[in-house]
Design an enzyme around this catalytic site. Structure first.
Site, PDB file in Angstrom:
ATOM      1  N   HIS A   1       0.843  -1.193   0.000  1.00 12.62           N
ATOM      2  CA  HIS A   1       0.000   0.000   0.000  1.00 12.62           C
ATOM      3  C   HIS A   1       0.883   1.250   0.000  1.00 12.62           C
ATOM      4  O   HIS A   1       2.036   1.194   0.429  1.00 12.62           O
ATOM      5  CB  HIS A   1      -0.874   0.046   1.265  1.00 12.62           C
ATOM      6  CG  HIS A   1      -2.030  -0.909   1.243  1.00 12.62           C
ATOM      7  ND1 HIS A   1      -2.254  -1.827   2.246  1.00 12.62           N
ATOM      8  CD2 HIS A   1      -3.043  -1.078   0.356  1.00 12.62           C
ATOM      9  CE1 HIS A   1      -3.358  -2.521   1.970  1.00 12.62           C
ATOM     10  NE2 HIS A   1      -3.849  -2.091   0.838  1.00 12.62           N
TER      11      HIS A   1
ATOM     12  N   CYS B   1      -3.033   0.828   9.595  1.00  8.81           N
ATOM     13  CA  CYS B   1      -4.094  -0.067   9.095  1.00  8.81           C
ATOM     14  C   CYS B   1      -5.108  -0.441  10.155  1.00  8.81           C
ATOM     15  O   CYS B   1      -6.218  -0.833   9.849  1.00  8.81           O
ATOM     16  CB  CYS B   1      -3.513  -1.382   8.590  1.00  8.81           C
ATOM     17  SG  CYS B   1      -1.941  -1.251   7.819  1.00  8.81           S
TER      18      CYS B   1
END
Ligand code: CIR
Length: 253
Positions: free
Chosen positions: A161, A248
């Site tokens: 990511h 996250c």
């Protein structure tokens, strides 16, 4: 400043979560303890924390950051690129609607995981990764513009990511590692370079002038401290085994 955070308790199926890390399976009991300390850290940053129940059918569901983007003007429910994670979205929708009147959606064939989105004021950088595609990024940019915000795409090749390798610490300070250090769009920031060995700690999180830094990365912790921030270390070793970082594990808004 952020006021709220949403987290989801890890489920027992966590040990079967998606990963390319090759660090072994997480220890579930240890993960629960680490999650508990993570919640404490969020509270120390002054956030009201909503803790959602574990969702056994979704191993990666504690990584709530990926399924929604919370902006000051609207929330966006994403459409994760990982098929096994798509069902997580409907479960976050109900709680998002408690906090937001305006809720937008990414729709097929668009794909977005919000771990690929980095907020800098009213601007949102969107990483084009294996989880977030151009169609999804275009949809997101249209939504942002509708509310007076903006977005731009960042090409990337190496990381899961965007925020795997980037962390914005406000005040024009950016943590960056690997391919992101030399990207033209980030050259106007004061970049704190994170070397390959410490790369996991590029995913450190600014919350109300405190920076959460993963335990075990003293060089990064020192560099962030030297830049004038208060550092709060959090041990998230079990989540690292699933490619999950500090950001996250929560939605912050
Ligand atoms: C996944 O592969 O989707 C999870 N195991 C980890 C998600 C990490 N999320 C993030 O970096 N925002």
């Amino acid at each position: 400043m952020f006021k709220h955070a949403i987290v989801r308790l890890p489920c027992e199926a966590l040990i079967n979560g998606l990963t390319e890390a090759k660090l072994g399976k997480p220890d579930y009991s240890k993960a629960l303890l680490q999650h508990d300390d993570y919640v404490s850290a969020l509270k120390e940053c002054g956030l009201n924390v909503t803790v959602l129940k574990a969702l056994d059918e979704f191993p990666d569901s504690c990584f709530v950051e990926d399924v929604a983007l919370m902006t000051p003007h609207c929330a966006v429910l994403t459409r994760p690129g990982a098929p096994s994670r798509r069902g997580e979205v409907e479960h976050i929708a109900d709680v998002v609607k408690i906090f937001y009147d305006r809720v937008e959606h990414i729709i097929a064939p668009g794909q977005v995981e919000a771990g690929d989105i980095m907020m800098v004021g009213d601007h949102y950088y969107i990483g084009l990764s294996s989880r977030t595609n151009r169609e999804g990024a275009n949809q997101l940019i249209s939504i942002l513009e509708k509310y007076g915000m903006s977005g731009s795409m960042v090409e990337m090749a190496e990381m899961l990511h965007l925020k795997t390798g980037l962390g914005y610490l406000e005040n024009n300070v950016l943590l960056a590692c690997g391919e992101f250090i030399s990207k033209s769009e980030f050259q106007n920031y004061n970049i704190i370079k994170i070397n390959e060995k410490q790369s996991y700690s590029a995913n450190s999180v600014w919350i109300n002038d405190i920076v959460l830094v993963p335990s075990g990365f003293p060089e990064t912790a020192k560099a962030i401290g030297d830049a004038g921030y208060r550092v709060r270390e959090v041990d998230v070793s079990e989540f690292r085994k699933l490619d999950g970082g500090l950001s996250c594990l929560s939605l912050r808004f």
